[in-house]
Structures are given as C-alpha cells and as structure tokens.
Design a protein around this motif. Structure first.
Motif, short mmCIF file in Angstrom:
data_model
loop_
_atom_site.label_atom_id
_atom_site.label_comp_id
_atom_site.label_asym_id
_atom_site.label_seq_id
_atom_site.Cartn_x
_atom_site.Cartn_y
_atom_site.Cartn_z
N THR A 42 -15.01 49.90 72.30
CA THR A 42 -14.81 49.01 72.84
C THR A 42 -13.23 49.36 74.42
N VAL A 43 -14.14 50.33 75.31
CA VAL A 43 -13.33 50.50 76.56
C VAL A 43 -13.52 49.61 77.56
N SER A 44 -12.51 48.95 77.98
CA SER A 44 -12.33 48.26 78.57
C SER A 44 -12.45 48.38 80.36
N ASP A 45 -11.65 49.95 80.37
CA ASP A 45 -12.00 50.23 82.12
C ASP A 45 -12.01 51.72 81.82
N SER A 55 0.81 55.01 87.39
CA SER A 55 -0.77 54.85 87.81
C SER A 55 -1.11 54.25 86.88
N CYS A 56 -1.32 54.65 85.76
CA CYS A 56 -2.64 53.99 85.14
C CYS A 56 -2.23 52.43 83.93
N ILE A 57 -0.83 52.70 84.39
CA ILE A 57 -0.32 51.59 83.32
C ILE A 57 -0.64 50.28 84.54
N SER A 58 -0.46 50.51 85.79
CA SER A 58 -0.26 49.94 86.32
C SER A 58 -2.43 49.63 86.66
N TYR A 59 -2.54 49.74 86.35
CA TYR A 59 -3.42 49.06 86.18
C TYR A 59 -4.57 48.48 85.70
N GLY A 60 -3.11 48.02 84.70
CA GLY A 60 -4.14 47.40 83.19
C GLY A 60 -3.60 46.11 83.53
N LYS A 61 -4.12 45.18 82.33
CA LYS A 61 -3.63 43.85 83.13
C LYS A 61 -2.99 43.42 82.10
N LEU A 62 -2.67 42.00 82.05
CA LEU A 62 -1.80 41.67 80.59
C LEU A 62 -2.47 41.66 79.13
N ASP A 63 -3.70 41.36 79.30
CA ASP A 63 -4.35 41.64 77.79
C ASP A 63 -4.68 42.57 77.93
N TYR A 64 -4.45 44.23 78.55
CA TYR A 64 -4.34 45.53 77.89
C TYR A 64 -3.49 45.93 77.18
N THR A 65 -4.03 46.71 76.08
CA THR A 65 -2.76 46.90 74.62
C THR A 65 -2.41 47.50 74.80
N GLU A 66 -3.69 49.16 75.46
CA GLU A 66 -3.62 50.55 74.71
C GLU A 66 -3.72 51.02 76.26
N ILE A 67 -2.92 51.64 77.06
CA ILE A 67 -3.64 53.26 77.76
C ILE A 67 -3.78 54.74 77.54
N PHE A 68 -4.75 55.23 77.92
CA PHE A 68 -5.00 56.57 77.06
C PHE A 68 -5.01 57.17 78.91
N VAL A 77 -8.24 56.30 80.73
CA VAL A 77 -8.75 55.08 79.80
C VAL A 77 -7.92 53.62 79.89
N ILE A 78 -8.27 51.89 79.57
CA ILE A 78 -7.91 50.89 79.41
C ILE A 78 -8.59 50.60 78.28
N SER A 79 -7.65 50.11 77.01
CA SER A 79 -8.50 49.37 75.79
C SER A 79 -7.78 47.99 75.90
N LYS A 80 -8.32 47.42 74.88
CA LYS A 80 -7.79 46.44 73.42
C LYS A 80 -7.33 47.14 72.40
N SER A 81 -6.88 46.98 71.39
CA SER A 81 -6.26 47.30 70.36
C SER A 81 -7.58 47.77 69.25
N GLU A 82 -8.53 46.79 69.40
CA GLU A 82 -9.76 46.55 68.45
C GLU A 82 -10.69 48.21 69.27
N GLY A 83 -10.15 48.72 70.06
CA GLY A 83 -10.37 49.83 70.30
C GLY A 83 -10.02 51.24 69.43
N LEU A 84 -8.94 50.61 69.04
CA LEU A 84 -8.20 51.57 68.29
C LEU A 84 -8.91 51.98 66.13
#
Length: 232
Positions: A42-45, A55-68, A77-84
């Motif tokens: 469940t990795v979004s990007d 810079s990593c956080i700036s790539y996220g969109k409002l519906d992304y909740t997790e940044i690695f 790595v940008i993900s939604k909470s399902e990825g956890l």
C-alpha cells in the motif's frame, strides 16, 4: 512609525485570531517506534533523490497520512494509513504521520516544551498554528536554549526554520513577538552579514541551515517549517 505599528497589530490580530475558515495543511509528527521500518504494501509513491525530510513531506498530498524518509538513500516513501498494517525492517527510515495517537511531538527543556512542525507555513500562519496548541513560535532567550532549539532544527533538516522574532514594528530592532522584548543573543549567533533586510522586505526571524542554524532575517511570506514553544 506609530501608524505602521498600528497596521501591523491589526494584521496580526486578523491573521492570528483563531478561525477555521480555511482548510489547514496536514501536520506531520514523528513516530520513533517505526524508525528503520517502511510499509511492505500500500505504498502510494516512492521518490528518489530527496535531500531532506521537509522536501519529502512537500511531495505528499492532503490524503497521504504517512511519510517515510531515508537520509542514507535519499528515498521518500509516501503512503496512506493502510500501509501501516504490514511493515518491514529497512535501515535508515524515519516515520512521520498525521494519524499517530500523539499528534504533537513536544520536547521538554527547562520550563518549556518545544514542538517541531515539518510542514511549511508563512511566519504568520505558523504563529497561528502554534496558538491552536496554546503555544507560540519559539522565542530563544539564552544560549543554552538556542543550543537545544538548534538540535531540533538539525532534526527537521530544512534550509530555513521559522522562530518567533520580528522587526516589523521597527526596522533593525528584532523583538520576540509575544513579549516585544529585544533579541539579545549577540552577534555570534547570527549568520554572517545578517540581518540585512534584503530588498527592504525581510522582517521575520528564522534559523538558516547554511550557517549551521544561526539566526537570519527573511521575508515573512516565505514558507518554512517551524518550531512552537509553550510554558509548562
């Protein structure tokens, strides 16, 4: 000068008054228990060549909740909470989230707590965000406090980080916003040749990475991460 000060106070009142009239950007807090891990599914990007967590956080969109973010490999790595739900061990990653139980990551020093905010805002909107949590942009009163705040700035690892000083009331007199007391840390903690009020339009205080996070003046409309402070 009195007219200028009155105008500035009116602007601060309008902008800093608590209001929900516009949608806030997501605020990310660190989840240290997930360091050295990343989602297995469940990795979004995934983005390579990212130099900093901000810079990593700036790539996220409002519906992304997790940044690695992995500083060793410069991978974001940008993900939604399902990825956890399925995590794998992967050395070097740190995890930032908007869904963690502790939505704010306060650090204790002396009689204050400090909160690093990795999402960028203008200086005024950063003050407004801090006020929502009973705090203010950090106001550094001693060298010891500066050393502590600098350690947080190094963790944020952004080019510039807002703190709570301004000379908008009187050019050349940098004061702390909540008390209007003059900044008195001394020239040794300022970036070389600063403050310079470049283009006659730099009236807000920040910490600058290129000078090892010494003080610097900048345009108040610049969008930077920031550090909040509250008394305990």
């Amino acid at each position: 000068m009195k007219f200028r000060c009155l105008c500035i106070f009116i602007i601060l009142f309008l902008f800093l008054g608590v209001s929900n009239s516009f949608k806030q950007f997501s605020l990310f807090s660190r989840v240290p228990e997930n360091d050295n891990k990343r989602p297995a599914v469940t990795v979004s990007d995934e983005i390579d060549g990212i130099q900093s967590l901000s810079s990593c956080i700036s790539y996220g969109k409002l519906d992304y909740t997790e940044i690695f973010f992995n500083k060793l490999t410069n991978k974001c790595v940008i993900s939604k909470s399902e990825g956890l739900s399925q995590m794998i061990v992967s050395s070097g990653y740190i995890h930032m989230s908007t869904t963690a139980e502790s939505s704010t990551d306060w650090r204790m020093h002396g009689k204050s707590q400090y909160w690093p905010v990795y999402s960028g805002k203008t200086w005024i909107n950063a003050q407004k965000e801090c006020l929502k949590y009973g705090s203010k942009l950090t106001e550094i009163e001693t060298v010891e406090e500066y050393d502590f705040v600098k350690s947080i700035a190094e963790e944020i690892d952004a080019a510039n980080i807002h703190i709570g000083g301004t000379d908008a009331f009187e050019e050349g007199n940098m004061v702390w916003w909540s008390s209007l007391l003059s900044e008195n840390l001394g020239p040794g903690l300022w970036t070389r040749n600063q403050p310079d009020n470049y283009d006659n339009n730099e009236h807000c205080l920040n910490l600058q990475r290129t000078s090892d996070y010494k003080l610097n003046d900048s345009n108040c409309q610049s969008v930077f991460p920031f550090i909040c402070e509250r008394s305990v």
